[in-house]
Scaffold this motif. Structure first.
Motif, PDB file in Angstrom:
ATOM      1  N   GLU A  55       0.821  -1.209   0.000  1.00  0.00           N
ATOM      2  CA  GLU A  55       0.000   0.000   0.000  1.00  0.00           C
ATOM      3  C   GLU A  55       0.854   1.258   0.000  1.00  0.00           C
ATOM      4  O   GLU A  55       0.533   2.238  -0.692  1.00  0.00           O
ATOM      5  CB  GLU A  55      -0.932  -0.003   1.215  1.00  0.00           C
ATOM      6  CG  GLU A  55      -2.036  -1.037   1.122  1.00  0.00           C
ATOM      7  CD  GLU A  55      -2.859  -1.142   2.402  1.00  0.00           C
ATOM      8  OE1 GLU A  55      -2.700  -0.287   3.314  1.00  0.00           O
ATOM      9  OE2 GLU A  55      -3.664  -2.072   2.497  1.00  0.00           O
ATOM     10  N   THR A  56       1.942   1.230   0.737  1.00  0.00           N
ATOM     11  CA  THR A  56       2.832   2.390   0.805  1.00  0.00           C
ATOM     12  C   THR A  56       3.485   2.659  -0.549  1.00  0.00           C
ATOM     13  O   THR A  56       3.547   3.798  -1.013  1.00  0.00           O
ATOM     14  CB  THR A  56       3.903   2.178   1.895  1.00  0.00           C
ATOM     15  OG1 THR A  56       3.253   1.922   3.146  1.00  0.00           O
ATOM     16  CG2 THR A  56       4.790   3.389   2.042  1.00  0.00           C
ATOM     17  N   VAL A  57       3.968   1.590  -1.195  1.00  0.00           N
ATOM     18  CA  VAL A  57       4.594   1.742  -2.511  1.00  0.00           C
ATOM     19  C   VAL A  57       3.566   2.230  -3.523  1.00  0.00           C
ATOM     20  O   VAL A  57       3.836   3.152  -4.300  1.00  0.00           O
ATOM     21  CB  VAL A  57       5.240   0.418  -2.974  1.00  0.00           C
ATOM     22  CG1 VAL A  57       5.675   0.503  -4.429  1.00  0.00           C
ATOM     23  CG2 VAL A  57       6.424   0.066  -2.083  1.00  0.00           C
ATOM     24  N   LEU A  58       2.384   1.651  -3.514  1.00  0.00           N
ATOM     25  CA  LEU A  58       1.337   2.058  -4.451  1.00  0.00           C
ATOM     26  C   LEU A  58       0.960   3.528  -4.256  1.00  0.00           C
ATOM     27  O   LEU A  58       0.834   4.283  -5.233  1.00  0.00           O
ATOM     28  CB  LEU A  58       0.098   1.175  -4.291  1.00  0.00           C
ATOM     29  CG  LEU A  58      -1.060   1.468  -5.241  1.00  0.00           C
ATOM     30  CD1 LEU A  58      -0.626   1.294  -6.695  1.00  0.00           C
ATOM     31  CD2 LEU A  58      -2.239   0.558  -4.919  1.00  0.00           C
ATOM     32  N   THR A  59       0.829   3.953  -3.026  1.00  0.00           N
ATOM     33  CA  THR A  59       0.516   5.353  -2.736  1.00  0.00           C
ATOM     34  C   THR A  59       1.591   6.280  -3.280  1.00  0.00           C
ATOM     35  O   THR A  59       1.302   7.285  -3.935  1.00  0.00           O
ATOM     36  CB  THR A  59       0.357   5.559  -1.215  1.00  0.00           C
ATOM     37  OG1 THR A  59      -0.744   4.779  -0.753  1.00  0.00           O
ATOM     38  CG2 THR A  59       0.126   7.024  -0.870  1.00  0.00           C
ATOM     39  N   ALA A  60       2.842   5.939  -3.025  1.00  0.00           N
ATOM     40  CA  ALA A  60       3.954   6.765  -3.492  1.00  0.00           C
ATOM     41  C   ALA A  60       4.010   6.815  -5.015  1.00  0.00           C
ATOM     42  O   ALA A  60       4.246   7.870  -5.603  1.00  0.00           O
ATOM     43  CB  ALA A  60       5.278   6.264  -2.917  1.00  0.00           C
ATOM     44  N   VAL A  61       3.793   5.690  -5.662  1.00  0.00           N
ATOM     45  CA  VAL A  61       3.810   5.647  -7.133  1.00  0.00           C
ATOM     46  C   VAL A  61       2.700   6.519  -7.706  1.00  0.00           C
ATOM     47  O   VAL A  61       2.930   7.317  -8.622  1.00  0.00           O
ATOM     48  CB  VAL A  61       3.703   4.192  -7.649  1.00  0.00           C
ATOM     49  CG1 VAL A  61       3.416   4.153  -9.147  1.00  0.00           C
ATOM     50  CG2 VAL A  61       4.977   3.412  -7.338  1.00  0.00           C
ATOM     51  N   LYS A  62       1.508   6.386  -7.172  1.00  0.00           N
ATOM     52  CA  LYS A  62       0.386   7.204  -7.659  1.00  0.00           C
ATOM     53  C   LYS A  62       0.672   8.694  -7.496  1.00  0.00           C
ATOM     54  O   LYS A  62       0.413   9.485  -8.400  1.00  0.00           O
ATOM     55  CB  LYS A  62      -0.907   6.835  -6.922  1.00  0.00           C
ATOM     56  CG  LYS A  62      -1.499   5.522  -7.351  1.00  0.00           C
ATOM     57  CD  LYS A  62      -2.777   5.236  -6.578  1.00  0.00           C
ATOM     58  CE  LYS A  62      -3.455   3.973  -7.029  1.00  0.00           C
ATOM     59  NZ  LYS A  62      -4.690   3.702  -6.267  1.00  0.00           N
TER      60      LYS A  62
END
Length: 98
Positions: free
Chosen positions: A68-75
């Protein structure tokens, strides 16, 4: 305004846009998430070009949090890259009132 002048203006704008797009690929934005433990870098073309993950955030018992953290940062990085591109393109098209 005559047609020749309009065509020259359109051609100049197209050249500026092409140049700006090339420059945007070199400009980057960096986003941090998870208290700075995940960093994502994207360019002005909206491409993710780097992801850094601090070892401290890797917990085999809580992989979902890391995902979730990686996905948030990528978005967020992609969004900021697109905003940078929009801002740069608006400079060009704004001169013509587009």
């Amino acid at each position: 305004m005559n047609l020749n002048k309009l065509m020259k203006q359109a051609q100049k704008m197209q050249e500026q846009m092409t140049q700006t797009q090339a420059e945007l690929e070199k400009k980057t934005v960096e986003v941090s998430a998870g208290g700075g433990k995940v960093k994502v870098t994207a360019n002005g073309a909206g491409d993710v070009i780097q992801i850094k993950i601090d070892k401290e955030i890797v917990d085999p018992e809580d992989v979902e949090f890391l995902e979730e953290t990686v996905l948030t940062a990528v978005k967020q990085a992609i969004e900021q890259g697109k905003a940078l591109a929009q801002s740069e393109m608006s400079r060009i098209t704004g001169a013509l009132g587009l």
